[in-house]
Design a protein around this motif. Structure first.
Motif, PDB file in Angstrom:
ATOM      1  N   VAL A 255       0.848  -1.187   0.000  1.00 28.47           N
ATOM      2  CA  VAL A 255       0.000   0.000   0.000  1.00 28.47           C
ATOM      3  C   VAL A 255       0.885   1.239   0.000  1.00 28.47           C
ATOM      4  CG1 VAL A 255      -1.860   1.262   1.134  1.00 28.47           C
ATOM      5  CG2 VAL A 255      -1.772  -1.238   1.294  1.00 28.47           C
ATOM      6  N   TYR A 256       0.823   1.992  -1.090  1.00 27.47           N
ATOM      7  CA  TYR A 256       1.498   3.282  -1.191  1.00 27.47           C
ATOM      8  C   TYR A 256       0.461   4.374  -0.959  1.00 27.47           C
ATOM      9  CZ  TYR A 256       5.238   0.683  -3.638  1.00 27.47           C
ATOM     10  OH  TYR A 256       6.224  -0.202  -3.985  1.00 27.47           O
ATOM     11  N   PHE A 257       0.914   5.502  -0.421  1.00 24.68           N
ATOM     12  CA  PHE A 257      -0.012   6.602  -0.108  1.00 24.68           C
ATOM     13  C   PHE A 257       0.574   7.902  -0.633  1.00 24.68           C
ATOM     14  CE2 PHE A 257      -2.909   9.268   2.137  1.00 24.68           C
ATOM     15  CZ  PHE A 257      -3.975   8.466   2.531  1.00 24.68           C
ATOM     16  N   ALA A 258      -0.265   8.685  -1.319  1.00 22.90           N
ATOM     17  CA  ALA A 258       0.186   9.967  -1.876  1.00 22.90           C
ATOM     18  C   ALA A 258      -0.763  11.082  -1.464  1.00 22.90           C
ATOM     19  CB  ALA A 258       0.259   9.888  -3.403  1.00 22.90           C
ATOM     20  N   SER A 288       9.484   9.945   6.632  1.00 20.14           N
ATOM     21  CA  SER A 288       9.659   8.515   6.920  1.00 20.14           C
ATOM     22  C   SER A 288       8.941   8.124   8.209  1.00 20.14           C
ATOM     23  CB  SER A 288      11.142   8.164   6.994  1.00 20.14           C
ATOM     24  OG  SER A 288      11.793   8.902   8.023  1.00 20.14           O
ATOM     25  N   GLU A 289       8.932   9.015   9.193  1.00 22.66           N
ATOM     26  CA  GLU A 289       8.219   8.725  10.444  1.00 22.66           C
ATOM     27  C   GLU A 289       6.711   8.686  10.229  1.00 22.66           C
ATOM     28  OE1 GLU A 289      11.273  10.577  13.799  1.00 22.66           O
ATOM     29  OE2 GLU A 289       9.935  11.926  12.695  1.00 22.66           O
ATOM     30  N   ILE A 290       6.206   9.603   9.396  1.00 21.98           N
ATOM     31  CA  ILE A 290       4.776   9.598   9.083  1.00 21.98           C
ATOM     32  C   ILE A 290       4.409   8.338   8.303  1.00 21.98           C
ATOM     33  CG2 ILE A 290       2.917  10.826   7.882  1.00 21.98           C
ATOM     34  CD1 ILE A 290       4.625  13.393   8.257  1.00 21.98           C
ATOM     35  N   GLU A 291       5.257   7.982   7.351  1.00 19.55           N
ATOM     36  CA  GLU A 291       5.063   6.764   6.560  1.00 19.55           C
ATOM     37  C   GLU A 291       4.907   5.550   7.481  1.00 19.55           C
ATOM     38  OE1 GLU A 291       7.495   5.877   2.830  1.00 19.55           O
ATOM     39  OE2 GLU A 291       8.441   4.575   4.343  1.00 19.55           O
ATOM     40  N   LYS A 292       5.782   5.452   8.447  1.00 17.27           N
ATOM     41  CA  LYS A 292       5.737   4.335   9.397  1.00 17.27           C
ATOM     42  C   LYS A 292       4.478   4.400  10.250  1.00 17.27           C
ATOM     43  CE  LYS A 292       8.464   2.086  13.037  1.00 17.27           C
ATOM     44  NZ  LYS A 292       9.728   2.143  13.816  1.00 17.27           N
ATOM     45  N   GLU A 293       4.096   5.617  10.682  1.00 15.79           N
ATOM     46  CA  GLU A 293       2.946   5.757  11.572  1.00 15.79           C
ATOM     47  C   GLU A 293       1.636   5.366  10.889  1.00 15.79           C
ATOM     48  OE1 GLU A 293       0.798   9.103  14.417  1.00 15.79           O
ATOM     49  OE2 GLU A 293       2.951   9.216  14.002  1.00 15.79           O
ATOM     50  N   PHE A 298       5.106   3.088   1.261  1.00 16.24           N
ATOM     51  CA  PHE A 298       5.755   4.239   0.623  1.00 16.24           C
ATOM     52  C   PHE A 298       4.809   5.424   0.748  1.00 16.24           C
ATOM     53  CE2 PHE A 298       6.249   6.672  -3.483  1.00 16.24           C
ATOM     54  CZ  PHE A 298       7.468   7.269  -3.169  1.00 16.24           C
ATOM     55  N   LEU A 299       5.347   6.584   1.125  1.00 15.85           N
ATOM     56  CA  LEU A 299       4.540   7.795   1.277  1.00 15.85           C
ATOM     57  C   LEU A 299       5.181   8.926   0.497  1.00 15.85           C
ATOM     58  CD1 LEU A 299       2.340   9.586   2.678  1.00 15.85           C
ATOM     59  CD2 LEU A 299       3.965   9.867   4.579  1.00 15.85           C
ATOM     60  N   VAL A 300       4.367   9.660  -0.254  1.00 14.37           N
ATOM     61  CA  VAL A 300       4.871  10.809  -0.997  1.00 14.37           C
ATOM     62  C   VAL A 300       3.918  11.988  -0.823  1.00 14.37           C
ATOM     63  CG1 VAL A 300       3.744  10.042  -3.147  1.00 14.37           C
ATOM     64  CG2 VAL A 300       5.656  11.653  -3.253  1.00 14.37           C
ATOM     65  N   TYR A 301       4.515  13.137  -0.572  1.00  6.94           N
ATOM     66  CA  TYR A 301       3.763  14.391  -0.484  1.00  6.94           C
ATOM     67  C   TYR A 301       4.084  15.251  -1.715  1.00  6.94           C
ATOM     68  CZ  TYR A 301       2.462  14.142   4.541  1.00  6.94           C
ATOM     69  OH  TYR A 301       1.916  13.824   5.756  1.00  6.94           O
ATOM     70  N   GLN A 302       3.122  16.066  -2.115  1.00  4.14           N
ATOM     71  CA  GLN A 302       3.359  17.055  -3.160  1.00  4.14           C
ATOM     72  C   GLN A 302       4.354  18.101  -2.661  1.00  4.14           C
ATOM     73  OE1 GLN A 302       2.828  17.602  -6.628  1.00  4.14           O
ATOM     74  NE2 GLN A 302       0.616  17.773  -6.335  1.00  4.14           N
ATOM     75  N   ASP A 303       5.243  18.554  -3.527  1.00  2.00           N
ATOM     76  CA  ASP A 303       6.111  19.680  -3.190  1.00  2.00           C
ATOM     77  C   ASP A 303       5.323  20.980  -3.306  1.00  2.00           C
ATOM     78  OD1 ASP A 303       8.345  18.064  -2.773  1.00  2.00           O
ATOM     79  OD2 ASP A 303       8.967  18.189  -4.875  1.00  2.00           O
TER      80      ASP A 303
END
Length: 372
Positions: A255-258, A288-293, A298-303
């Protein structure tokens, strides 16, 4: 020309209306769009000098040739009522529409500057609205395009099988993310329309009870797949974690999250009751901490630069936005740390539960999701 008459008797000079609005602008600081009526004379509407909040007006001519006017916070309201020639009220501007249908307008601030709230495009506004010339739908598609490009930079061998939106306001970004990645777009969650917006519920107990009731996964869409879930934003984050858990429970391989917006770090002080700073998941945490929480692979935020570009019509028409939720830089220039601390006390869950002396409860909330 600016004198309004009723039954040939002089009653009101429109200059006085504009003068009063000018005084309001210099006495108030913040984001506001105001509509009011002066009984027997007409309707007035004005917008703050930065245009933080949207305000539009339009006209319609009936079968008798009479011009009718309407004012709303979003253009879609006027579209659905059949009004045309919809225009934005400019920052600092005031319009006055007399009872006989005459339109008057005047700039009521000496130094207006368009710096509208970028979160309108991310979440607040309906996708079929146009704000300051920019289609909200187009902006969200642009966000998806730029998210996909970032994913390809960060994870070229991503192995994503399917892209899914978190209903509803994550949908348009997800559609374009999938298109840009060349991956199938699928709806993986069914939204229960009979559950209200849970992010405005005062306590975590109510919000917790509503999460699973609001979204239900479709197991066939997840089984054995690497899925990319796209949402408009991540606020408290616990709902994102629940959504990731649901995806795994119905068989997702990875599960990836964007998020189509950057990490939310600061409170909105211009009319939106968002959570306290300490309740944002990004407060004091790395990606990376938010991704783990939230339990994502895999977690990606918009720039932020990409978000601004996504909401910009063209380079020629570029202007600044209020991005204070992400940067902490407030366009009015008068927001102090003391004020933010007071806001923190007023907005945390303990305060909303009427238990100001208690320790803040564990936040287990549904993040904000727009009813498109």
């Amino acid at each position: 020309k600016r004198q309004l008459k009723i039954e040939d008797e002089l009653h009101l000079d429109v200059h006085q209306v504009f003068k009063a609005v000018r005084e309001v602008h210099y006495r108030l600081s913040g984001g506001y769009s105001v509509v009011g009526m002066i009984n027997g004379y007409g309707l007035f509407a004005f917008r703050d000098p930065f245009g933080i909040r949207p305000l539009v007006y339009g006209k319609s001519v009936d079968e008798n040739g009479v011009t009718e006017w309407a004012v709303a916070s979003e253009s879609v309201a006027l579209d659905t009522l059949g009004f045309e020639d919809v225009q934005d009220v400019a920052p600092g501007e005031c319009i006055f529409i007399s009872v006989d249908g005459k339109m008057y307008l005047e700039q009521c601030h000496s130094s207006p500057k368009l710096q509208n709230c970028i979160f309108e495009y991310v979440y607040f506004a309906r996708p079929d609205s146009v704000i300051d010339g920019m289609s909200v739908h187009k902006a969200r598609l642009n966000m998806g395009e730029r998210l996909a490009e970032k994913i390809m930079r960060l994870k070229p061998n991503h192995g994503i099988d399917v892209v899914m939106p978190i209903p509803d306001s994550g949908r348009y970004a997800a559609i374009q993310t999938a298109a840009r990645l060349g991956i199938e777009f699928r709806e993986g969650f069914v939204k229960n329309r009979y559950v209200g917006r849970t992010f405005i519920m005062p306590g975590q107990a109510q919000r917790k009870d509503s999460v699973r009731k609001k979204l239900n996964p479709l197991p066939d869409e997840f089984a054995g797949k690497t899925v990319l879930l796209v949402d408009d934003s991540i606020v408290r984050g616990n709902t994102s974690r629940k959504i990731v858990e649901m995806a795994r429970l119905v068989g997702a391989k990875k599960v990836y999250f964007a998020s189509s917006s950057p990490p939310l770090l600061h409170p909105n002080v211009y009319g939106i009751d968002m959570p306290a700073r300490s309740e944002y998941i990004a407060h004091g945490q790395s990606i990376s901490e938010i991704e783990k929480e939230i339990g994502a692979d895999f977690l990606v935020y918009q720039d932020l630069d990409d978000l601004i570009a996504a909401c910009t019509i063209s380079e020629e028409e570029a202007h600044e936005f209020d991005t204070s939720c992400f940067t902490g830089e407030y366009c009015t220039g008068d927001i102090t740390e003391e004020y933010l601390k007071l806001l923190e006390l007023q907005r945390n869950d303990s305060a909303k539960n009427g238990n100001g002396d208690a320790e803040p409860e564990e936040i287990d909330s549904m993040d904000i999701h727009n009813e498109d």
